[in-house]
Motif scaffolding. Structure first.
Motif, PDB file in Angstrom:
ATOM      1  N   UNK A   1     -41.203  41.601  30.664  1.00 29.51           N
ATOM      2  CA  UNK A   1     -40.210  40.566  30.992  1.00 29.51           C
ATOM      3  C   UNK A   1     -39.314  41.035  32.140  1.00 29.51           C
ATOM      4  N   UNK A   2     -38.912  42.297  32.120  1.00 32.21           N
ATOM      5  CA  UNK A   2     -38.085  42.829  33.217  1.00 32.21           C
ATOM      6  C   UNK A   2     -38.817  42.734  34.556  1.00 32.21           C
ATOM      7  N   UNK A   3     -40.100  43.045  34.553  1.00 30.16           N
ATOM      8  CA  UNK A   3     -40.878  42.939  35.791  1.00 30.16           C
ATOM      9  C   UNK A   3     -40.987  41.481  36.244  1.00 30.16           C
ATOM     10  N   UNK A   4     -41.189  40.571  35.301  1.00 36.07           N
ATOM     11  CA  UNK A   4     -41.258  39.150  35.655  1.00 36.07           C
ATOM     12  C   UNK A   4     -39.924  38.661  36.207  1.00 36.07           C
ATOM     13  N   UNK A   5     -38.816  39.149  35.648  1.00 40.70           N
ATOM     14  CA  UNK A   5     -37.492  38.766  36.145  1.00 40.70           C
ATOM     15  C   UNK A   5     -37.316  39.252  37.579  1.00 40.70           C
ATOM     16  N   UNK A   6     -37.739  40.454  37.865  1.00 41.48           N
ATOM     17  CA  UNK A   6     -37.642  40.987  39.239  1.00 41.48           C
ATOM     18  C   UNK A   6     -38.472  40.161  40.211  1.00 41.48           C
ATOM     19  N   UNK A   7     -39.584  39.632  39.736  1.00 38.37           N
ATOM     20  CA  UNK A   7     -40.458  38.834  40.600  1.00 38.37           C
ATOM     21  C   UNK A   7     -39.834  37.473  40.941  1.00 38.37           C
ATOM     22  N   UNK A   8     -38.819  37.060  40.216  1.00 40.22           N
ATOM     23  CA  UNK A   8     -38.179  35.762  40.451  1.00 40.22           C
ATOM     24  C   UNK A   8     -37.114  35.819  41.539  1.00 40.22           C
ATOM     25  N   UNK A   9     -36.908  36.969  42.109  1.00 43.24           N
ATOM     26  CA  UNK A   9     -35.852  37.085  43.110  1.00 43.24           C
ATOM     27  C   UNK A   9     -36.330  37.891  44.320  1.00 43.24           C
TER      28      UNK A   9
ATOM     29  N   UNK B   1     -31.784  35.168  43.339  1.00 42.66           N
ATOM     30  CA  UNK B   1     -32.812  34.380  42.649  1.00 42.66           C
ATOM     31  C   UNK B   1     -33.334  33.298  43.595  1.00 42.66           C
ATOM     32  N   UNK B   2     -34.654  33.192  43.635  1.00 38.52           N
ATOM     33  CA  UNK B   2     -35.268  32.142  44.444  1.00 38.52           C
ATOM     34  C   UNK B   2     -35.016  30.796  43.774  1.00 38.52           C
ATOM     35  N   UNK B   3     -34.624  29.780  44.554  1.00 39.91           N
ATOM     36  CA  UNK B   3     -34.253  28.486  43.970  1.00 39.91           C
ATOM     37  C   UNK B   3     -35.340  27.867  43.083  1.00 39.91           C
ATOM     38  N   UNK B   4     -36.580  28.011  43.467  1.00 43.38           N
ATOM     39  CA  UNK B   4     -37.661  27.414  42.686  1.00 43.38           C
ATOM     40  C   UNK B   4     -38.040  28.257  41.467  1.00 43.38           C
TER      41      UNK B   4
ATOM     42  N   UNK C   1     -35.498  28.014  36.807  1.00 43.46           N
ATOM     43  CA  UNK C   1     -35.892  27.611  35.454  1.00 43.46           C
ATOM     44  C   UNK C   1     -36.692  28.719  34.762  1.00 43.46           C
ATOM     45  N   UNK C   2     -37.605  29.319  35.503  1.00 48.38           N
ATOM     46  CA  UNK C   2     -38.409  30.400  34.939  1.00 48.38           C
ATOM     47  C   UNK C   2     -37.517  31.583  34.563  1.00 48.38           C
ATOM     48  N   UNK C   3     -36.547  31.899  35.413  1.00 48.30           N
ATOM     49  CA  UNK C   3     -35.633  32.999  35.138  1.00 48.30           C
ATOM     50  C   UNK C   3     -34.836  32.736  33.866  1.00 48.30           C
ATOM     51  N   UNK C   4     -34.372  31.510  33.706  1.00 46.62           N
ATOM     52  CA  UNK C   4     -33.636  31.146  32.495  1.00 46.62           C
ATOM     53  C   UNK C   4     -34.508  31.333  31.257  1.00 46.62           C
ATOM     54  N   UNK C   5     -35.752  30.884  31.340  1.00 44.19           N
ATOM     55  CA  UNK C   5     -36.700  31.038  30.229  1.00 44.19           C
ATOM     56  C   UNK C   5     -36.930  32.520  29.924  1.00 44.19           C
ATOM     57  N   UNK C   6     -37.096  33.342  30.945  1.00 44.84           N
ATOM     58  CA  UNK C   6     -37.339  34.776  30.744  1.00 44.84           C
ATOM     59  C   UNK C   6     -36.133  35.477  30.120  1.00 44.84           C
ATOM     60  N   UNK C   7     -34.940  35.084  30.525  1.00 50.00           N
ATOM     61  CA  UNK C   7     -33.737  35.686  29.945  1.00 50.00           C
ATOM     62  C   UNK C   7     -33.599  35.318  28.468  1.00 50.00           C
TER      63      UNK C   7
END
Length: 78
Positions: free
Chosen positions: A18-26, A31-34, A37-43
Motif C-alpha cells: 500500500x505504501x508503494x501504491x501511495x507513492x505511485x499516486x504522486x 498528489x496527481x489530480x487524477x 480518489x485512488x489515494x483516498x481509497x489506499x489511505x
C-alpha cells in the motif's frame, strides 16, 4: 499464537505494498489530480490494515501471556 504472528507478518507485507501504491499516486509536486480518489481509497485501506495488524499483535501477546501464566501455575482456572 503462531497464526496471529503469521497474520502480523502478512499485514506488514500488505502495508508495504500500500505504501508503494501511495507513492505511485504522486510526483515531486504532490498528489496527481487524477489519482486523488485512488489515494483516498489506499489511505482507508491502510487504516484497516493497521487495525487488523494491531488486533493480531494484541491477540498473540494475550495468548503468550496466558501460556506463561499456565506454566508458572499462576493462571489456574477453577
Amino acid at each position: 499464537m503462531t497464526c496471529h504472528q503469521q497474520a502480523v507478518t502478512d499485514f506488514d507485507v500488505q502495508l508495504e505494498i500500500v505504501d508503494l501504491e501511495i507513492k505511485m499516486c504522486s510526483d515531486d509536486e504532490g498528489v496527481l489530480p487524477y489519482q486523488e480518489d485512488k489515494l483516498s481509497h489506499l489511505e482507508e485501506r491502510k487504516i484497516k490494515l493497521l487495525a487488523g495488524k494491531r488486533f493480531h499483535a494484541n491477540a498473540s501477546n494475550a495468548y503468550w501471556y496466558f501460556i506463561e501464566q499456565q506454566k508458572t501455575g499462576e493462571g489456574k482456572m477453577n
